[in-house]
Design a protein around this motif. Structure first.
Motif: not given
Length: 154
Positions: A28-31, A36-39, A63-70, A75-79
């Protein structure tokens, strides 16, 4: 396995490179629009790196989260994947670059991969060599040299 199984001992977690984390908090921190959360703050504001140039470059992203939305679904799947059964089946030459201070792997897990992948080559980066998980950014001369050498010998 990146997300540690709660039943595993600290030694087992170290051996497979797991992390005790809330995988949903990480994803969710990347969404987009995420807190942003700690991660998310760690990854998107350059906190992962000891390389000042990369930190400055990442700090310019408005807006970092916008650029890292993918990253959120990836990450959720990979983890949640368990990869250990795959490594013994790899038969092609593999180059592994890893750092001693990576958040995603441990020295122990990389040693296991080196032993398990039949044609594996492991290049280890110390803390002094900026051995984070982002070696191509933090230690590009050594990483580039290792990649070129690996490709030239194949």
């Amino acid at each position: 396995m990146l997300a540690a199984n709660p039943k595993d001992s600290p030694e087992e977690v170290l051996a497979y490179g797991g992390n005790r984390m809330d995988t949903w908090d990480l994803a969710n921190s990347f969404a987009p629009g995420g807190s942003g959360g700690k991660f998310g703050k760690y990854f998107t504001r350059g906190k992962f790196t000891v390389n000042e140039a990369v930190s400055k470059q990442l700090a310019t992203i408005p807006e970092p989260s916008k650029h890292y939305a993918f990253l959120a679904p990836l990450v959720r799947d990979h983890l949640n994947q368990y990869w250990r059964s795959v490594f013994p089946r790899i038969t092609v030459p593999v180059l592994m670059l890893s750092g001693d201070i990576s958040l995603a792997t441990t020295v122990e897990s990389n040693e296991w991969m080196k032993r398990t992948i039949k044609n594996g080559t492991w290049v280890r980066f110390s803390e002094q060599e900026y051995g984070t998980h982002f070696l191509l950014q933090n230690a590009s001369p050594k990483a580039n040299d290792a990649i070129i050498k690996f490709l030239e010998t194949r």
